[in-house]
Motif scaffolding. Structure first.
Motif, mmCIF file in Angstrom:
data_model
loop_
_atom_site.group_PDB
_atom_site.id
_atom_site.type_symbol
_atom_site.label_atom_id
_atom_site.label_comp_id
_atom_site.label_asym_id
_atom_site.label_seq_id
_atom_site.Cartn_x
_atom_site.Cartn_y
_atom_site.Cartn_z
ATOM 1 N N ARG A 44 0.817 -1.215 0.000
ATOM 2 C CA ARG A 44 0.000 0.000 0.000
ATOM 3 C C ARG A 44 0.853 1.270 0.000
ATOM 4 N NH1 ARG A 44 -3.478 3.557 2.831
ATOM 5 N NH2 ARG A 44 -5.587 3.540 1.939
ATOM 6 N N ARG A 45 2.056 1.183 0.546
ATOM 7 C CA ARG A 45 2.905 2.377 0.595
ATOM 8 C C ARG A 45 3.229 2.902 -0.801
ATOM 9 N NH1 ARG A 45 7.410 1.592 5.443
ATOM 10 N NH2 ARG A 45 5.908 1.580 7.177
ATOM 11 N N LEU A 46 3.301 1.998 -1.770
ATOM 12 C CA LEU A 46 3.552 2.435 -3.142
ATOM 13 C C LEU A 46 2.381 3.272 -3.656
ATOM 14 C CD1 LEU A 46 5.072 -0.831 -4.648
ATOM 15 C CD2 LEU A 46 6.284 1.273 -4.079
ATOM 16 N N CYS A 47 1.172 2.846 -3.307
ATOM 17 C CA CYS A 47 -0.005 3.615 -3.717
ATOM 18 C C CYS A 47 -0.103 4.914 -2.939
ATOM 19 C CB CYS A 47 -1.266 2.781 -3.527
ATOM 20 S SG CYS A 47 -1.429 1.454 -4.739
ATOM 21 N N GLU A 48 0.322 4.900 -1.699
ATOM 22 C CA GLU A 48 0.339 6.134 -0.921
ATOM 23 C C GLU A 48 1.284 7.152 -1.547
ATOM 24 O OE1 GLU A 48 1.408 4.731 2.926
ATOM 25 O OE2 GLU A 48 -0.645 4.111 3.443
ATOM 26 N N ARG A 49 2.438 6.671 -2.010
ATOM 27 C CA ARG A 49 3.370 7.576 -2.693
ATOM 28 C C ARG A 49 2.737 8.114 -3.976
ATOM 29 N NH1 ARG A 49 9.066 6.314 -5.964
ATOM 30 N NH2 ARG A 49 8.956 8.298 -7.114
ATOM 31 N N ALA A 50 2.147 7.224 -4.768
ATOM 32 C CA ALA A 50 1.529 7.648 -6.022
ATOM 33 C C ALA A 50 0.452 8.700 -5.757
ATOM 34 C CB ALA A 50 0.941 6.444 -6.757
ATOM 35 N N HIS A 51 -0.383 8.444 -4.776
ATOM 36 C CA HIS A 51 -1.454 9.376 -4.418
ATOM 37 C C HIS A 51 -0.881 10.723 -3.980
ATOM 38 C CE1 HIS A 51 -4.543 11.046 -1.642
ATOM 39 N NE2 HIS A 51 -5.375 10.581 -2.555
#
Length: 215
Positions: A44-51
């Protein structure tokens, strides 16, 4: 002049997604990542970065094993959508983007079944399709030329790429540079022709994408 909207399916991947994000940041571009719930659980951290970097996060089902229109078992389509949306949580865009699995990028009645359509409508999802499939997963070294040809045949191209460990995204920078050199502009939002459902409301016919409208 051609406009291109970038989207990435089937991630996040611990190695490739950061590479894609770095490339997009270098070019000051925003895209949409249609993620799989099964991968999102541990990444999920990858999506948090993307967001955080201005990219949109969309739902691309949980397992991505069978197109929803090919599933006859009650509850499966709903689970594929709902489980992933729960994992996306507060990273979801207010329009609640969902992209069905096309099985090779085909736009046909395998995309959704009646149960999936009902869920998308009742829960106010925005269904996002596509109009350019360069098959980067099959041609990791040679997809750029195909992508350029397909994009420049459209007034507004919505391209599907994949942040998967195939090596294809090593060519992303070349694609962006080549497209801009040919006069293309980039835009995050989608062409209206690729959005048949907007916040649960049918805005164009979906008969060709649903196996059983009465289900």
């Amino acid at each position: 002049m051609t406009t291109i909207t970038l989207s990435f399916d089937n991630g996040p991947d611990p190695d490739v997604t950061p590479q894609v994000l770095n490339t997009l940041r270098c070019h000051d571009l925003q895209a949409t990542f249609f993620v799989l719930g099964d991968k999102l659980r541990d990444r999920r951290r990858l999506c948090e970065r993307a967001h955080a970097e201005g990219h949109w996060i969309g739902n691309h089902t949980f397992n991505h094993l069978v197109p929803l229109g090919m599933s006859a078992e009650a509850g499966v389509a709903t689970a594929e959508i709902v489980r992933t949306e729960a994992l996306i949580g507060d990273l979801a865009h207010e329009r609640r983007f969902f992209r069905p699995f096309g099985g090779g990028g085909l736009l046909d009645r395998r995309l959704l079944n009646g149960e999936a359509l009902a869920r998308l409508q009742s829960e106010a999802y925005t269904c996002v399709l596509w109009n350019v499939i360069p098959e980067d997963w099959m041609h990791p070294e040679g997809w750029v030329e195909r992508a350029l040809a397909l994009c420049f045949a459209q007034e507004h191209a919505l391209i599907v790429l994949h942040d998967l460990p195939t090596g294809a995204m090593k060519q992303l920078d070349r694609f962006i540079v080549s497209a801009r050199d040919r006069g293309a502009s980039f835009q995050q939002d989608f062409p209206a022709s690729c959005v048949p459902i907007e916040r649960g409301r049918l805005v164009s016919p979906v008969d060709g994408y649903v196996t059983d409208l009465a289900a």
